[in-house]
Every structure is written in structure tokens, then in C-alpha cells.
Design an enzyme around this catalytic site. Structure first.
Site, PDB file in Angstrom:
ATOM      1  CB  SER A 212      -6.124   9.986  12.440  1.00 18.80           C
ATOM      2  OG  SER A 212      -4.908   9.657  12.599  1.00 18.80           O
ATOM      3  CB  CYS A 381      -2.259  10.393  18.461  1.00 20.50           C
ATOM      4  SG  CYS A 381      -2.329  10.197  16.743  1.00 20.50           S
ATOM      5  CD  GLU A 421      -2.846   5.565  14.770  1.00 23.23           C
ATOM      6  OE1 GLU A 421      -3.290   4.483  14.820  1.00 23.23           O
ATOM      7  OE2 GLU A 421      -3.584   6.501  14.474  1.00 23.23           O
TER       8      GLU A 421
HETATM    9  C1  LIG Z   1      -1.147   5.709  11.666  1.00 26.36           C
HETATM   10  C2  LIG Z   1      -0.760   6.907  10.995  1.00 26.36           C
HETATM   11  C3  LIG Z   1      -1.515   8.103  11.043  1.00 26.36           C
HETATM   12  C4  LIG Z   1      -1.314   9.249  10.671  1.00 26.36           C
HETATM   13  N1  LIG Z   1      -2.317  10.213  10.637  1.00 26.36           N
HETATM   14  C5  LIG Z   1      -1.961  11.614   9.972  1.00 26.36           C
HETATM   15  C6  LIG Z   1      -2.750  12.824  10.167  1.00 26.36           C
HETATM   16  O1  LIG Z   1      -4.010  12.667  10.800  1.00 26.36           O
HETATM   17  N2  LIG Z   1      -2.487  13.649   9.638  1.00 26.36           N
HETATM   18  C7  LIG Z   1      -1.246  13.955   8.954  1.00 26.36           C
HETATM   19  O2  LIG Z   1      -0.784  15.128   8.604  1.00 26.36           O
HETATM   20  N3  LIG Z   1      -0.065  12.919   8.710  1.00 26.36           N
HETATM   21  C8  LIG Z   1      -0.438  11.648   9.510  1.00 26.36           C
HETATM   22  N4  LIG Z   1       0.318  10.771   9.119  1.00 26.36           N
HETATM   23  C9  LIG Z   1       1.472  10.913   8.379  1.00 26.36           C
HETATM   24  C10 LIG Z   1       1.105  10.723   7.000  1.00 26.36           C
HETATM   25  O3  LIG Z   1       0.578   9.294   6.724  1.00 26.36           O
HETATM   26  C11 LIG Z   1       2.079  10.942   6.037  1.00 26.36           C
HETATM   27  O4  LIG Z   1       3.504  10.189   6.373  1.00 26.36           O
HETATM   28  C12 LIG Z   1       2.780  12.622   5.928  1.00 26.36           C
HETATM   29  O5  LIG Z   1       1.467  13.358   5.782  1.00 26.36           O
HETATM   30  C13 LIG Z   1       3.761  12.933   5.110  1.00 26.36           C
HETATM   31  O6  LIG Z   1       3.526  12.243   3.943  1.00 26.36           O
HETATM   32  P1  LIG Z   1       4.169  12.869   2.485  1.00 26.36           P
HETATM   33  O7  LIG Z   1       3.509  12.102   1.462  1.00 26.36           O
HETATM   34  O8  LIG Z   1       3.643  14.288   2.608  1.00 26.36           O
HETATM   35  O9  LIG Z   1       5.583  12.947   2.542  1.00 26.36           O
HETATM   36  P2  LIG Z   1       6.582  12.186   1.889  1.00 26.36           P
HETATM   37  O10 LIG Z   1       6.694  12.532   0.474  1.00 26.36           O
HETATM   38  O11 LIG Z   1       6.329  10.597   2.230  1.00 26.36           O
HETATM   39  O12 LIG Z   1       7.857  12.163   2.658  1.00 26.36           O
HETATM   40  C14 LIG Z   1       8.759  13.384   2.385  1.00 26.36           C
HETATM   41  C15 LIG Z   1       9.881  13.262   3.498  1.00 26.36           C
HETATM   42  O13 LIG Z   1       9.419  13.858   4.854  1.00 26.36           O
HETATM   43  C16 LIG Z   1       9.484  13.115   5.827  1.00 26.36           C
HETATM   44  N5  LIG Z   1       8.455  13.079   6.474  1.00 26.36           N
HETATM   45  C17 LIG Z   1       7.446  11.996   6.258  1.00 26.36           C
HETATM   46  N6  LIG Z   1       6.464  12.637   7.197  1.00 26.36           N
HETATM   47  C18 LIG Z   1       6.847  13.516   7.971  1.00 26.36           C
HETATM   48  C19 LIG Z   1       6.418  14.554   9.028  1.00 26.36           C
HETATM   49  N7  LIG Z   1       5.081  14.186   9.640  1.00 26.36           N
HETATM   50  N8  LIG Z   1       6.942  15.646   9.441  1.00 26.36           N
HETATM   51  C20 LIG Z   1       8.126  15.531   8.836  1.00 26.36           C
HETATM   52  N9  LIG Z   1       8.746  14.921   7.767  1.00 26.36           N
HETATM   53  C21 LIG Z   1       8.020  13.856   7.471  1.00 26.36           C
HETATM   54  C22 LIG Z   1       9.812  11.739   5.139  1.00 26.36           C
HETATM   55  O14 LIG Z   1      10.703  10.798   5.960  1.00 26.36           O
HETATM   56  C23 LIG Z   1      10.599  12.153   3.787  1.00 26.36           C
HETATM   57  O15 LIG Z   1      11.745  12.257   3.850  1.00 26.36           O
HETATM   58  C24 LIG Z   1      -0.109   9.413   9.851  1.00 26.36           C
HETATM   59  C25 LIG Z   1       0.757   8.452   9.833  1.00 26.36           C
HETATM   60  C26 LIG Z   1       0.398   7.040  10.262  1.00 26.36           C
HETATM   61  C27 LIG Z   1       1.422   5.921  10.025  1.00 26.36           C
END
Ligand SMILES: Cc1cc2nc3c(=O)[nH]c(=O)nc-3n(C[C@H](O)[C@H](O)[C@H](O)COP(=O)(O)OP(=O)(O)OC[C@H]3O[C@@H](n4cnc5c(N)ncnc54)[C@H](O)[C@@H]3O)c2cc1C
Ligand code: SF4
Ligand code: SF4
Length: 423
Positions: A212, A381, A421
Site C-alpha cells: 500500500s 487494513c 483490505e
Molecule cells: C492489497 C495488499 C496490500 C498490502 N500492503 C502491504 C504493506 O503495505 N506492507 C507490507 O509489509 N505488506 C503488504 N502486503 C503483503 C505483501 O504483499 C506481501 O504478502 C508480504 O510482504 C510478504 O511477502 P514476502 O514475499 O516477503 O513473503 P513470501 O515469500 O510471499 O511468503 C513467505 C511465507 O510467509 C507467508 N506470509 C506472507 N505474508 C505474510 C505476512 N504478512 N505475515 C506472515 N506470513 C506471511 C506466506 O504465506 C509464505 O508462507 C499487502 C498485501 C496485499 C494483498
């Protein structure tokens, strides 16, 4: 053929022409109904229970597609994986040929029932609006992405600072991206996608992660073409197992001057109202504060320039401890007559656990007045697990004030007044 084979169902489909293959829906679906190959993201009609959890986080709206189909003739996963575009809705004649009469209403998937025959879970998602407030500014979407003329836009990292206390488990960063002379107009509440460097386990480029926008429409630093993000480093998955999240670690480790590939902007409904005297109630946890920071800062800038005529800002902000709460210091410095801030900490030693919904119940009298005022817009959110509790708290506040939640909930959705969200 038994009678249930002749039923019509509302089949959930993803538009392959718009979908940017960001994986958000697959990661969110609670029943693993979404799957993908290198070509398409698709929904398995046998598994989808129409819970709607995937609708609001999808950045493109491509997931919000439905077709009346006979149960036995539903499009299979294999068939959907071959599509380049969505098939048209079947005509009444085509449905009749397949044994479905014109007046057969499509069967919605049953909500899971408990032994007592009451729905097991309250479906908070059904109250979330897919429309923006009537006074929202026009949002540009999908200017960059797999389906756009330009696939990505390159940003330069202009800043990267930690905004949670050092030495604590939550490592959240405020990252500023500069777009130079390239256009990326965004509004408060929109998100962008970041494509992490490198490839995944199968050798394919990583899918984009959504973040976001945390700065207002005129940027983190007005007069420059930049924006900020609030990113939590993922070091544990949702089950608590140690993992190193690909996108969040990539972003948190960036140095000033590094280049980043961006897609977006996304989101056309989680937008702030612009009419004077509109009230905004913001309810968030952790990085869910990003869009709230953007909205608050835009209102602060308007007020500073004498261009805002009022309207309440109310914030409910939850974290485990105050050290894990992003932007804690700056939030404390905002004038009390500008924003009404309520913090909930769930793990402060020797203090009872408090969640955002507990605070909302404590402020029920104020929230009831705001709910009843059609100039009030609600934004939720943060963690997926907070959503249900928050919407239930709103329902209880409404009911205690003698307002019909069914009428109120439907109005909040139809008028673009309740935005969810969670991820
Ligand atoms: C509409 C929207 C807005 C978003 N805004 C933000 C934002 O402003 N800031 C922000 O930091 N993230 C935000 N996210 C989440 C972000 O998109 C990622 O999913 C998050 O950063 C994790 O991605 P990664 O590649 O580090 O983990 P990945 O490599 O994709 O996942 C590693 C593992 O961690 C798990 N996982 C994924 N996300 C999380 C989590 N948040 N907590 C615990 N476990 C998790 C997964 O299921 C997977 O098993 C948003 C998501 C959406 C859908
Ligand atoms: S509506 Fe619910 S069950 Fe169906 S695909 Fe979306 S998240 Fe999964
Ligand atoms: S969330 Fe939306 S854009 Fe992303 S893969 Fe799913 S359908 Fe496609």
C-alpha cells in the site's frame, strides 16, 4: 442424473485478460480453490464456497467474475487454464438446453453450519464495498503490468529507514521510491506491486508483491515524483514457521540508489472521500497503517494550507507492543483536535490484551454517531484475522444504538463507506 445435477450455480471465474498473475488470491483463499499454471489463475468450482475473501485484495478486479452455469456443466480447471478470455454468459436457451430453466435461481454455496444450525462464521467480506466514496478523486490503475503497454516502471530508492524499535522482532521499514520523470500517479489507499529481483524455485521471475502507498497523492516529498511504502520484514509464515519472505526482505534490505521494478498502480475503491466535512474512521494493525498514514497526511497538508473545512479523523491502531507499532513517534505529535487516536496493544507485559475491536466497543457512543452519519467512511487494513472482529464490533455498535445492521451494513457497502483490505 439426479436433481442436484440440474441446479444452476454461480461459477466464480478469473478474467485472464486482466489478471496480472500476482498470486494474492491464491495465497488468501482459505479453501485452496485457486490454482495456477504459467498461463492462468483459475478457480475450482468444486472447492470455491463463495466466501469472497479474495475479492477485495485482488489488485485488478479480474477475480470478480461470475457465470450462471449448470452444476454438471461448470467450467473445469483444465478448461479455464487454456483460456485467453472469459466466455460470455450462457443465454437462457443455452441454459435450457443444458437442463436449467430460465427461472432457476443460481444456488449459492452453503455457508458452513455449526451443529446448532447457525452459521459457523460471520462473513465480514460481504459488507466490504467495491465502490469508492462518491467524492473520491479518479484513480489511475494498471498503468504498468503484464497487460499494459509498459510492463514495469523503474524506481530509484530514495530512502529506507526502520520505523519500529530496533531490537524487537517486528522490523518494519519506511521505503521511499522516486520515479524521476516517469508518470505513476497514485491516490491514498492505492497499492503498487514490486517485482523482487531473481527467480523462484522453478526458475521463473518472482511474482509481484503488493504494498500500500503510505504517502499522500502529492508524494512523500511534495514537488518530487516519489511515494513511500511501509514494509514489514516477513521472518515467519502465518503458522509461525521460520521463513524469509522474498519480497519483504528484498525491500527492507534495499540501499539508497538501488533500482526497483514496479507495476501498478492498483485499487479503485479503497479511496478517501474528498468532500469537506466527511469523517474518516481508520482501523488498522501493523503495516495496515500505510494507507491510513497516507490519508492522515493528505488531510494534514490540506489543513495546513487552510483548504480543509473539518470532518473528523478517528484512528484505531493495534500492535503487539508499542515498540512494534510503525510511526509511533510521529503519530504522538499530531494535534488532538486533528485526529482522535486510540492504540490497542495485545502483548504489553502485565497489561490485559487489548485489540482494536475492544477499543471500538469502548468508543461505541462516538462510533454509533459516526455510523449513522452518511458522511462517515470506514477503512480497515492489516491482518486478515482482524477483519471479522472489527466488522462484528461495528455491527454490535450499530445494534446497541438501535440501528438495523442489515440496513446499515447494506448501505455501507452500496455507498462505498466500508472498505476492507486485509492480507
Ligand atoms: C492489497 C495488499 C496490500 C498490502 N500492503 C502491504 C504493506 O503495505 N506492507 C507490507 O509489509 N505488506 C503488504 N502486503 C503483503 C505483501 O504483499 C506481501 O504478502 C508480504 O510482504 C510478504 O511477502 P514476502 O514475499 O516477503 O513473503 P513470501 O515469500 O510471499 O511468503 C513467505 C511465507 O510467509 C507467508 N506470509 C506472507 N505474508 C505474510 C505476512 N504478512 N505475515 C506472515 N506470513 C506471511 C506466506 O504465506 C509464505 O508462507 C499487502 C498485501 C496485499 C494483498
Ligand atoms: S470466493 Fe472464497 S473460496 Fe472462492 S476462490 Fe475466492 S477466496 Fe477462495
Ligand atoms: S489476485 Fe487478482 S490479479 Fe492477482 S492473480 Fe488473483 S485474480 Fe489475478
Amino acid at each position: 442424473m439426479d436433481m442436484s445435477d440440474l441446479q444452476a450455480i454461480k461459477q466464480h471465474l478469473i478474467d485472464p485478460e486482466i489478471c496480472i498473475r500476482c498470486n494474492t488470491c491464491e495465497a488468501i483463499c482459505p479453501v485452496a480453490a485457486i490454482t495456477h499454471d504459467t498461463r492462468n489463475y483459475v478457480v475450482d468450482a468444486d472447492k470455491c464456497n463463495l466466501c469472497m475473501d479474495c475479492i477485495s485484495p485482488c489488485p485488478t478486479g479480474s477475480i470478480d467474475n461470475w457465470r450462471n452455469m449448470p452444476r454438471v456443466g461448470a467450467y473445469s480447471v483444465e478448461e479455464q487454464l487454456t483460456w485467453d478470455e472469459l466466455p460470455p454468459e450462457l443465454t437462457v436457451e443455452q441454459l435450457a438446453e443444458l437442463g436449467v430453466a430460465a427461472d432457476t435461481p443460481p444456488v449459492e454455496a452453503p455457508v458452513p453450519q455449526s451443529a446448532a444450525g447457525v452459521p459457523d462464521s460471520f462473513n465480514s467480506a460481504q459488507y466490504g464495498a467495491t465502490l469508492p466514496p462518491w467524492s473520491a478523486a479518479h484513480a489511475y490503475t494498471n498503468l504498468y503490468g503484464p497487460k499494459a503497454a509498459e510492463k514495469t516502471i523503474t524506481a530509484t530508492v530514495a530512502g529506507n529507514v526502520r520505523v519500529t524499535a530496533v531490537g524487537h522482532e517486528y522490523d518494519t521499514h519506511h521505503v521511499v521510491l522516486d520515479f524521476g520523470s516517469l508518470p505513476l500517479p497514485v491516490l491514498e489507499g492505492q497499492s503498487i506491486g514490486i517485482i523482487p529481483r531473481g527467480v523462484d524455485a522453478s526458475g521463473r521471475p518472482h511474482h509481484a508483491r503488493q504494498y500500500s502507498v503510505a504517502s499522500p497523492r502529492n508524494g512523500e516529498r511534495p514537488g518530487y515524483n516519489n511515494l513511500s511504502l511501509t514494509i514489514k520484514r516477513v521472518l515467519q509464515d502465518h503458522q509461525g514457521n521460520a521463513v524469509r519472505g522474498v519480497g519483504s526482505n528484498y525491500m527492507c534490505d534495499l540501499q539508497v540508489g538501488d533500482k526497483v521494478q514496479v507495476i501498478g498502480p492498483f485499487g479503485a475503491s479503497f479511496l478517501m472521500p474528498n468532500q469537506p466535512r466527511s469523517h474518516i474512521v481508520m482501523i488498522c494493525t501493523g503495516t495496515g497503517s500505510a494507507p491510513m498514514r497516507a490519508m492522515t497526511e493528505w488531510r494534514r497538508r490540506l489543513r495546513q494550507s487552510g483548504k480543509f473545512e473539518g470532518g473528523k479523523l478517528m484512528l484505531f491502531f493495534g500492535a503487539r507492543t508499542k515498540e512494534e507499532l510503525p510511526y509511533f513517534g510521529p503519530l504522538q505529535n499530531l494535534p488532538k483536535d486533528f485526529i482522535d487516536i486510540n492504540f490497542a496493544f495485545s502483548r504489553t507485559p502485565e497489561q490485559p490484551k487489548r485489540y482494536v475491536q475492544d477499543l471500538m466497543r469502548e468508543r461505541a457512543a462516538d462510533l454509533a454517531d459516526l455510523l449513522a452519519d452518511s458522511n462517515t467512511y470506514f477503512y480497515v487494513c492489516g491482518l486478515k484475522s482482524m477483519e471479522e472482529g472489527v466488522v462484528l464490533a461495528l455491527r454490535d455498535v450499530a445494534q446497541q444504538a438501535g440501528l438495523s445492521w442489515e440496513t446499515m451494513g447494506a448501505a455501507l457497502k452500496a455507498e462505498g463507506r466500508l472498505h476492507l483490505e486485509t492480507y
